[in-house]
Enzyme design. Structure first.
Site, PDB file in Angstrom:
ATOM      1  N   CYS A   1       3.129  -2.218  15.012  1.00 19.39           N
ATOM      2  CA  CYS A   1       2.858  -2.582  13.402  1.00 19.39           C
ATOM      3  C   CYS A   1       2.902  -1.272  12.575  1.00 19.39           C
ATOM      4  O   CYS A   1       3.132  -1.437  11.467  1.00 19.39           O
ATOM      5  CB  CYS A   1       1.971  -3.454  13.107  1.00 19.39           C
ATOM      6  SG  CYS A   1       1.657  -5.000  14.293  1.00 19.39           S
TER       7      CYS A   1
ATOM      8  N   ARG B   1       7.749  -5.043   6.001  1.00 20.52           N
ATOM      9  CA  ARG B   1       8.026  -6.081   6.905  1.00 20.52           C
ATOM     10  C   ARG B   1       6.552  -6.825   7.553  1.00 20.52           C
ATOM     11  O   ARG B   1       6.622  -7.940   7.807  1.00 20.52           O
ATOM     12  CB  ARG B   1       8.446  -5.612   8.376  1.00 20.52           C
ATOM     13  CG  ARG B   1       9.991  -5.228   8.232  1.00 20.52           C
ATOM     14  CD  ARG B   1      10.673  -4.805   9.403  1.00 20.52           C
ATOM     15  NE  ARG B   1      10.342  -3.394   9.861  1.00 20.52           N
ATOM     16  CZ  ARG B   1      10.953  -2.430   9.291  1.00 20.52           C
ATOM     17  NH1 ARG B   1      11.982  -2.361   8.937  1.00 20.52           N
ATOM     18  NH2 ARG B   1      10.356  -1.295   9.982  1.00 20.52           N
TER      19      ARG B   1
END
Length: 343
Positions: free
Chosen positions: A196, A237
């Site tokens: 991430c 995101r």
């Protein structure tokens, strides 16, 4: 090879891990992860040895050692298939990881066969590994990246009116968004993992820029621009998926029915899977193309390794420098070999 790079990029733009994941096979256990990390370091070490040989003028040993490095790199990506298939449930990443081994093996075959120009792509991948692997394998770097990304993502959620707080997530990091399962639609939440943080995509562009010969000012500008854009888009995101999963933004009945019937998904994970595996990953491909275009505008020299990627994928020579009007930036002595000409 190119698929391996794509898989790395997609992994880095995969934004959040599901709060509850199915147990993966033994390859994802401690021994399997140790083997994967070892293969990664060994392959990058072999890449660096090949580059050292090239720097010393020993081109033939450089090509042979580089070929071994590419094969090891492909095997490394093969060991990632169970993770992408069982835990991440990502069809795209699974296919890319499967394709990496034959493509890497083919790259090694071309190197042994005399395609010396592939050494610039070898150099790029070596630098990518040097950027990525410390974050992957050194705990202090990994912890800092994950927890910093989690804090920044939580701040992004707060800007949108959500403040779940952070708690201990996977592997002991303060990375779990602490939504109350009794108040959310799906009863699930997400946590930040290394994928991430955007480090994979950052490593790709950092490696490409570092591998080519160009003025330091232009290289630094391209690197800073790429890193800044990746950081911002990755944070967006993270926030998107981190909210879509608990609040069930994609829990429509028809979509849940399709995903559970044909994709084997758990009903409560549908919103996460749609947001993460389909929307975010598709947009990440578009973003990577756009960032590549920007980097090429600043440092056209990166077209050289990109030409090698196209050759491996298609078997045909492409002159990107000529196509984009950047011939003056082609490395000295390099060019597209169009074959023998008739008198």
């Amino acid at each position: 090879m190119p698929s391996a790079l794509a898989a790395t990029a997609l992994e880095s733009s995969s934004v959040v891990g599901p709060d509850v994941v199915a147990l993966a096979p033994a390859t994802l256990a401690g021994v399997g992860v140790g083997l994967t990390d070892a293969l990664a370091w060994i392959s990058i070490g072999a890449f660096m040895i090949a580059l050292l040989c090239q720097w010393r003028g020993a081109t033939d040993p450089a090509r042979r050692i580089g070929a071994v490095a590419w094969l090891l790199f492909g095997i490394f990506w093969l060991t990632m298939v169970p993770y992408y298939y069982y835990e991440m449930q990502s069809p795209l990443q699974t296919v890319l990881s499967l394709a990496a081994l034959p493509l890497c093996a083919y790259t090694g075959y071309l190197l042994v066969g005399g395609r010396e120009s592939l050494l610039i792509l070898t150099k790029a991948v070596a630098f990518m590994g040097l950027i990525y692997l410390p974050a992957e394998t050194i705990p202090v770097f990994r912890t800092w990246l994950i927890e910093t990304t989690a804090a920044q993502t939580h701040y992004g959620m707060e800007l949108l009116g959500y403040s779940p707080g952070l708690s201990e997530g996977a592997y002991g990091y303060e990375s779990r968004f602490d939504f109350d399962p009794d108040e959310t639609v799906t009863g699930r939440t997400t946590y930040i993992i290394l994928a991430c943080t955007g480090i994979g995509s950052m490593a790709i562009f950092g490696g490409l820029v570092a591998a080519v010969s160009a003025p330091l000012k232009r290289k630094a500008t391209a690197f800073a621009a790429a890193i800044g854009i990746i950081w911002f888009l990755n944070l967006a995101r993270n926030v998107f998926i981190g909210l879509a999963s608990p609040w069930g933004w994609f829990q429509q009945d028809w979509l849940v029915s399709f995903m559970t019937t044909y994709m084997g998904a758990e009903a409560s994970r549908v919103s996460f899977l749609v947001a993460h595996n389909y929307i975010a990953q598709s947009l990440s491909v578009i973003a990577l193309v756009g960032i590549t275009y920007l980097v090429v505008r600043i440092v056209p020299e990166v077209l050289a390794p990109l030409e090698e990627v196209l050759y491996i994928l298609s078997g045909s020579e492409y002159d990107l420098f000529e196509a984009l009007g950047k011939e003056e930036y082609r490395p000295e002595g390099e060019g597209v070999d169009t074959g023998p000409t008739a008198d």
